[in-house]
Design an enzyme around this catalytic site. Structure first.
Site, PDB file in Angstrom:
ATOM      1  CD  GLU A 133      -2.829   3.331  -5.872  1.00 52.17           C
ATOM      2  OE1 GLU A 133      -3.902   2.708  -5.978  1.00 52.17           O
ATOM      3  OE2 GLU A 133      -1.830   2.873  -5.329  1.00 52.17           O
ATOM      4  NE  ARG A 180      -4.338  -1.084  -0.165  1.00 50.87           N
ATOM      5  CZ  ARG A 180      -4.474  -2.064  -1.050  1.00 50.87           C
ATOM      6  NH1 ARG A 180      -3.476  -2.406  -1.832  1.00 50.87           N
ATOM      7  NH2 ARG A 180      -5.631  -2.700  -1.168  1.00 50.87           N
ATOM      8  CG  HIS A 237      -3.326  -0.682  -6.832  1.00 51.01           C
ATOM      9  ND1 HIS A 237      -3.651   0.056  -5.731  1.00 51.01           N
ATOM     10  CD2 HIS A 237      -3.430  -1.988  -6.445  1.00 51.01           C
ATOM     11  CE1 HIS A 237      -3.950  -0.751  -4.724  1.00 51.01           C
ATOM     12  NE2 HIS A 237      -3.825  -1.997  -5.136  1.00 51.01           N
TER      13      HIS A 237
HETATM   14  N1  LIG Z   1      -0.971  -4.251  -5.179  1.00 50.03           N
HETATM   15  C1  LIG Z   1      -2.062  -4.970  -5.108  1.00 50.03           C
HETATM   16  O1  LIG Z   1      -2.816  -5.088  -6.076  1.00 50.03           O
HETATM   17  C2  LIG Z   1      -2.378  -5.723  -3.836  1.00 50.03           C
HETATM   18  C3  LIG Z   1      -3.203  -6.866  -3.902  1.00 50.03           C
HETATM   19  C4  LIG Z   1      -3.442  -7.577  -2.715  1.00 50.03           C
HETATM   20  C5  LIG Z   1      -2.912  -7.147  -1.509  1.00 50.03           C
HETATM   21  N2  LIG Z   1      -2.129  -6.022  -1.503  1.00 50.03           N
HETATM   22  C6  LIG Z   1      -1.526  -5.566  -0.250  1.00 50.03           C
HETATM   23  O2  LIG Z   1      -0.465  -6.451   0.084  1.00 50.03           O
HETATM   24  C7  LIG Z   1      -0.264  -6.411   1.499  1.00 50.03           C
HETATM   25  C8  LIG Z   1      -0.189  -7.824   2.055  1.00 50.03           C
HETATM   26  O3  LIG Z   1      -1.431  -8.470   1.823  1.00 50.03           O
HETATM   27  P1  LIG Z   1      -1.728  -9.902   2.476  1.00 50.03           P
HETATM   28  O4  LIG Z   1      -2.912 -10.472   1.783  1.00 50.03           O
HETATM   29  O5  LIG Z   1      -0.455 -10.679   2.554  1.00 50.03           O
HETATM   30  O6  LIG Z   1      -2.149  -9.451   3.935  1.00 50.03           O
HETATM   31  P2  LIG Z   1      -2.148 -10.315   5.274  1.00 50.03           P
HETATM   32  O7  LIG Z   1      -3.141  -9.684   6.179  1.00 50.03           O
HETATM   33  O8  LIG Z   1      -2.255 -11.777   4.968  1.00 50.03           O
HETATM   34  O9  LIG Z   1      -0.668 -10.068   5.835  1.00 50.03           O
HETATM   35  C9  LIG Z   1      -0.246  -8.785   6.220  1.00 50.03           C
HETATM   36  C10 LIG Z   1       0.840  -8.968   7.252  1.00 50.03           C
HETATM   37  O10 LIG Z   1       1.276  -7.645   7.640  1.00 50.03           O
HETATM   38  C11 LIG Z   1       1.709  -7.778   8.980  1.00 50.03           C
HETATM   39  N3  LIG Z   1       1.913  -6.464   9.587  1.00 50.03           N
HETATM   40  C12 LIG Z   1       1.009  -5.624  10.130  1.00 50.03           C
HETATM   41  N4  LIG Z   1       1.625  -4.522  10.607  1.00 50.03           N
HETATM   42  C13 LIG Z   1       2.947  -4.681  10.343  1.00 50.03           C
HETATM   43  C14 LIG Z   1       4.097  -3.888  10.575  1.00 50.03           C
HETATM   44  N5  LIG Z   1       3.999  -2.695  11.191  1.00 50.03           N
HETATM   45  N6  LIG Z   1       5.293  -4.340  10.150  1.00 50.03           N
HETATM   46  C15 LIG Z   1       5.415  -5.539   9.535  1.00 50.03           C
HETATM   47  N7  LIG Z   1       4.344  -6.344   9.296  1.00 50.03           N
HETATM   48  C16 LIG Z   1       3.141  -5.920   9.693  1.00 50.03           C
HETATM   49  C17 LIG Z   1       0.589  -8.599   9.618  1.00 50.03           C
HETATM   50  O11 LIG Z   1       1.011  -9.177  10.859  1.00 50.03           O
HETATM   51  C18 LIG Z   1       0.351  -9.644   8.552  1.00 50.03           C
HETATM   52  O12 LIG Z   1       1.106 -10.832   8.776  1.00 50.03           O
HETATM   53  C19 LIG Z   1      -1.399  -5.564   2.070  1.00 50.03           C
HETATM   54  O13 LIG Z   1      -0.945  -4.230   2.242  1.00 50.03           O
HETATM   55  C20 LIG Z   1      -2.433  -5.581   0.975  1.00 50.03           C
HETATM   56  O14 LIG Z   1      -3.280  -4.445   1.042  1.00 50.03           O
HETATM   57  C21 LIG Z   1      -1.845  -5.316  -2.620  1.00 50.03           C
END
Ligand SMILES: NC(=O)c1ccc[n+]([C@@H]2O[C@H](COP(=O)([O-])OP(=O)(O)OC[C@H]3O[C@@H](n4cnc5c(N)ncnc54)[C@H](O)[C@@H]3O)[C@@H](O)[C@H]2O)c1
Length: 345
Positions: free
Chosen positions: A284, A255, A303
């Site tokens: 965005e 994000r 994105h």
């Molecule tokens: N670019 C895209 O199109 C796209 C698509 C899907 C997800 N995403 C993003 O990818 C990221 C990961 O998604 P996911 O499905 O693996 O989420 P998830 O919820 O499975 O995992 C996220 C992880 O972040 C950890 N976390 C929270 N705060 C933290 C911190 N301060 N430092 C380190 N780790 C921390 C949590 O403990 C968790 O394990 C999210 O930001 C999501 O919004 C982006």
């Protein structure tokens, strides 16, 4: 018989929703509302985030409907309050950000979402962006199609690092981070992860870093996979980038709010970072004159990491399974407000 509004858009289409529902709940009655994402960009609507659509049109379509099966429609407080027949909102996204969870809870409407639905797509894109940054693929392609043959990039002082044998630092080890880790281990990288909420064992080749600063200082490639929260907004700024070794690479497909993009551009301009790649941006769509678009060795995509055919189908499938469980009196697996169904988190 339960009536379901298939409020799809141009990614998770009403047909994709209908096909999934037919597999899980063939007896459901359906109605269709076509949404405009991604033809129209995601935006804030009536207090919900990353939504597209008209609240009044949605209220009209929800008359006599039990379940709203959606991807990007705005399930705002106003929509929920004016849809008295609604019992379940199923948002087939990783986070139900376009639905007002508190309003749904107050009105006794259950809310489900689809965690992990695009984890594979986003993982593959993240790895592609690491490779694109390290190998400067987009930049070399652009020069070549502009008619320039830049063989001078073979000079020792110009060439970049290999991944094999280097350390990768992953910030966040959830659905996507853990998948990225597996692939980077296969590339021969030493993988270190920082995730303050991480519990349990890590697989072979993946180590836990005690703190973020230590992770940043040890990694040739840092890649962000944390969910954005109030506590970690701006997690990676000028101080953190300065901790990374000179000549390292930073990738953000999580994000935009996690990263200070001015600090990133400064570090690329100064040559402290070798390269960077981002699928998520500070705003965005990004304004066409934005500094990011003119910063050297910065690869960007709009994105798109989560975009794949399978992600749309899996999103619909996870949602349809929860709708079927709800319609048959069971408990959906992915409830965002379990208190509505009289159960704790
Ligand atoms: N670019 C895209 O199109 C796209 C698509 C899907 C997800 N995403 C993003 O990818 C990221 C990961 O998604 P996911 O499905 O693996 O989420 P998830 O919820 O499975 O995992 C996220 C992880 O972040 C950890 N976390 C929270 N705060 C933290 C911190 N301060 N430092 C380190 N780790 C921390 C949590 O403990 C968790 O394990 C999210 O930001 C999501 O919004 C982006």
């Amino acid at each position: 018989m339960v009536k379901v509004l298939l409020a799809g858009d141009l990614f998770v289409t009403p047909q994709v929703l209908a096909d999934a529902l037919a597999r899980h709940l063939p007896e459901a009655q359906t109605a269709v509302l076509q949404g405009a994402f991604p033809e129209l960009p995601l935006t804030e609507i009536g207090g919900v985030h990353e939504a597209v659509g008209d609240e009044d049109e949605l209220i009209a379509a929800l008359r006599g409907v039990d379940v709203c099966f959606t991807h990007t429609h705005p399930l705002t407080e106003r929509v929920i309050a004016n849809s008295p027949d609604l019992k379940l909102i199923t948002v087939c996204r990783g986070g139900p950000v376009n639905a007002d969870r508190d309003a749904a809870t107050r009105h006794g409407v259950a809310l489900t979402f689809a965690p992990g639905r695009n984890a594979t797509a986003t993982t593959e894109h993240s790895v592609a962006m690491i490779l694109a940054a390290v190998r400067q693929i987009a930049q070399r392609h652009g020069e070549l199609t502009d008619g320039q043959w830049r063989g001078d990039y073979y000079r020792y002082e110009q060439v970049g690092p290999e991944l094999a044998g280097e350390t990768a630092g992953l910030v966040g080890y959830g659905a996507i981070g853990s998948r990225v880790a597996r692939i980077l281990v296969a590339f021969g990288m030493r993988v270190r992860v920082f995730d303050p909420y991480l519990r349990g064992e890590l697989p072979d080749g993946v180590e836990r870093a005690a703190d973020l600063d230590g992770l940043l200082a040890s990694a040739r490639v840092v890649t962000l996979h944390a969910r954005l929260t109030d506590e970690n907004r701006g997690l990676i700024g000028a101080r953190e980038i300065a901790l990374m070794p000179s000549g390292s690479v930073l990738v953000n497909c999580a994000r935009g709010g996690l990263l200070d993009y001015d600090a990133l551009c400064d570090a690329l301009d100064s040559g402290h970072l070798y390269a960077a790649a981002c699928d998520v941006l500070p705003s965005e769509p990004l304004p066409p004159d934005h500094r990011i678009l003119h910063t050297p060795r910065l690869t960007v995509t709009p994105h798109l990491a989560g975009a794949s055919k399978q992600a749309a189908q899996l999103a619909a499938d996870i949602g349809a399974a929860d709708i079927a469980a709800f319609a048959r009196g069971g408990r959906p697996l992915h409830l965002a407000n379990p208190e509505v169904m009289g159960v704790g988190d």
